[in-house]
Scaffold this active site. Structure first.
Site, PDB file in Angstrom:
ATOM      1  N   ASN A  80      30.977  -9.877  26.526  1.00  0.00           N
ATOM      2  CA  ASN A  80      29.610 -10.409  25.108  1.00  0.00           C
ATOM      3  C   ASN A  80      29.769 -10.251  23.847  1.00  0.00           C
ATOM      4  OD1 ASN A  80      26.717 -11.291  26.545  1.00  0.00           O
ATOM      5  ND2 ASN A  80      27.757  -9.570  27.579  1.00  0.00           N
TER       6      ASN A  80
ATOM      7  N   ILE B 273      19.912   4.416  19.788  1.00  0.00           N
ATOM      8  CA  ILE B 273      20.199   3.538  18.718  1.00  0.00           C
ATOM      9  C   ILE B 273      18.658   5.010  17.892  1.00  0.00           C
ATOM     10  CG2 ILE B 273      19.478   2.394  17.076  1.00  0.00           C
ATOM     11  CD1 ILE B 273      22.302   1.150  18.371  1.00  0.00           C
TER      12      ILE B 273
ATOM     13  N   GLY C  64      32.766  -5.296  26.811  1.00  0.00           N
ATOM     14  CA  GLY C  64      32.695  -6.130  25.468  1.00  0.00           C
ATOM     15  C   GLY C  64      33.494  -7.527  25.659  1.00  0.00           C
TER      16      GLY C  64
ATOM     17  N   HIS D 239      19.441  -7.764  27.315  1.00  0.00           N
ATOM     18  CA  HIS D 239      19.733  -7.094  28.563  1.00  0.00           C
ATOM     19  C   HIS D 239      19.540  -7.777  29.788  1.00  0.00           C
ATOM     20  CE1 HIS D 239      17.994  -3.530  31.129  1.00  0.00           C
ATOM     21  NE2 HIS D 239      17.329  -4.044  31.226  1.00  0.00           N
TER      22      HIS D 239
ATOM     23  N   ASN E   8      19.138  -6.362  20.731  1.00  0.00           N
ATOM     24  CA  ASN E   8      19.743  -5.937  21.965  1.00  0.00           C
ATOM     25  C   ASN E   8      19.464  -7.349  23.127  1.00  0.00           C
ATOM     26  OD1 ASN E   8      21.053  -4.228  23.815  1.00  0.00           O
ATOM     27  ND2 ASN E   8      18.958  -3.645  25.225  1.00  0.00           N
TER      28      ASN E   8
HETATM   29  C1  GAR Z   1      25.786  -7.198  30.232  1.00  0.00           C
HETATM   30  O1  GAR Z   1      24.931  -7.990  30.869  1.00  0.00           O
HETATM   31  C2  GAR Z   1      23.885  -6.646  28.935  1.00  0.00           C
HETATM   32  O2  GAR Z   1      23.299  -7.309  29.545  1.00  0.00           O
HETATM   33  C3  GAR Z   1      23.972  -5.287  29.408  1.00  0.00           C
HETATM   34  O3  GAR Z   1      25.421  -5.272  29.751  1.00  0.00           O
HETATM   35  C4  GAR Z   1      26.342  -5.559  30.215  1.00  0.00           C
HETATM   36  C5  GAR Z   1      27.754  -5.846  29.152  1.00  0.00           C
HETATM   37  O4  GAR Z   1      28.563  -6.590  29.630  1.00  0.00           O
HETATM   38  N1  GAR Z   1      23.214  -4.250  29.040  1.00  0.00           N
HETATM   39  C6  GAR Z   1      21.952  -4.171  29.566  1.00  0.00           C
HETATM   40  O5  GAR Z   1      22.444  -3.437  30.925  1.00  0.00           O
HETATM   41  C7  GAR Z   1      21.852  -2.255  28.195  1.00  0.00           C
HETATM   42  N2  GAR Z   1      21.253  -2.465  28.866  1.00  0.00           N
HETATM   43  P1  GAR Z   1      30.038  -6.426  28.959  1.00  0.00           P
HETATM   44  O6  GAR Z   1      30.517  -5.408  27.527  1.00  0.00           O
HETATM   45  O7  GAR Z   1      31.367  -8.072  29.639  1.00  0.00           O
HETATM   46  O8  GAR Z   1      29.330  -7.528  27.947  1.00  0.00           O
END
Ligand code: GAR
Length: 195
Positions: A22, A96, A20, A112, A110
């Protein structure tokens, strides 16, 4: 008494499954914003750090089970009641369902951690993406922010940001570079997309 000021703000609901960072970064970006607020953080993972962090910051949190998402309309109804202007996926690992896509067309985004269409698709998240990028000795990588559609990582691209990779790049240095891009740009793109 009604808080008319906060009720008139545009609402973001964040879906997250893991750490979390982000989600919390987005929350801080909009904390004193005049027109936009993070109204809820929602997770399928009861023990996730994101729910703990959000709870500590007194953000409204919702936990749901896969069943609520895929087998009933329970979660959809909760979200409909909140009336979000934008649903933001931030490290959310479940697909989703089409009921959400129909209810919120072009209102689910989203992030990525690669330059899609490279290194996307089912099962490609977090470290797995970084390991592949390093294995292929890419000279540059970056992040993609996109609308969500029925296929993993295939919705219309809103924005991409690049970063150069070094010959001696490793998992943690790559992760740091990508997170830095995410923290800088995801909130700004959300602000732009929400209108
Ligand atoms: C982020 O780096 C995001 O880009 C990635 O998961 C991480 C979550 O980090 N998402 C994916 O890989 C989606 N396919 P966080 O929980 O510390 O925000």
């Amino acid at each position: 008494m009604k808080d008319s000021k906060s009720n008139s703000k545009k609402k973001i609901i964040i879906f997250a499954s893991g750490n979390g960072t982000n989600a919390i970064n987005i929350y801080h970006y909009f904390r004193d914003h005049k027109e936009i607020e993070v109204s809820h953080v929602i997770s399928n993972n009861k023990k996730s750090r994101v729910l703990r962090r959000a709870h500590d910051l007194k953000i409204k949190c919702i936990h749901f089970d896969k069943e609520d998402l895929y087998e009933t309309n329970a979660l959809l109804e909760v979200i409909q009641d909140i009336q979000p202007n934008l649903i933001v996926l931030a490290g959310f690992l479940l697909k989703i369902p089409s009921s959400f896509l129909a209810e919120f067309p072009n209102r689910i985004v989203n992030i990525h951690p690669s330059l899609l269409p490279k290194y996307g698709g089912e099962g490609m998240y977090g470290e797995r993406v970084f390991k592949k990028i390093l294995k292929h000795r890419e000279k540059e990588s970056g992040i993609t922010i996109h609308y969500v559609n029925q296929n993993y990582d295939e919705g219309e691209i809103i924005a991409q940001y690049k970063v150069d990779l070094e010959d001696n790049e490793n998992l943690s240095s790559l992760e740091d570079k990508i997170h830095a891009l995410e923290y800088e740009y995801y909130p700004k793109v959300i602000e732009r997309v929400i209108g």
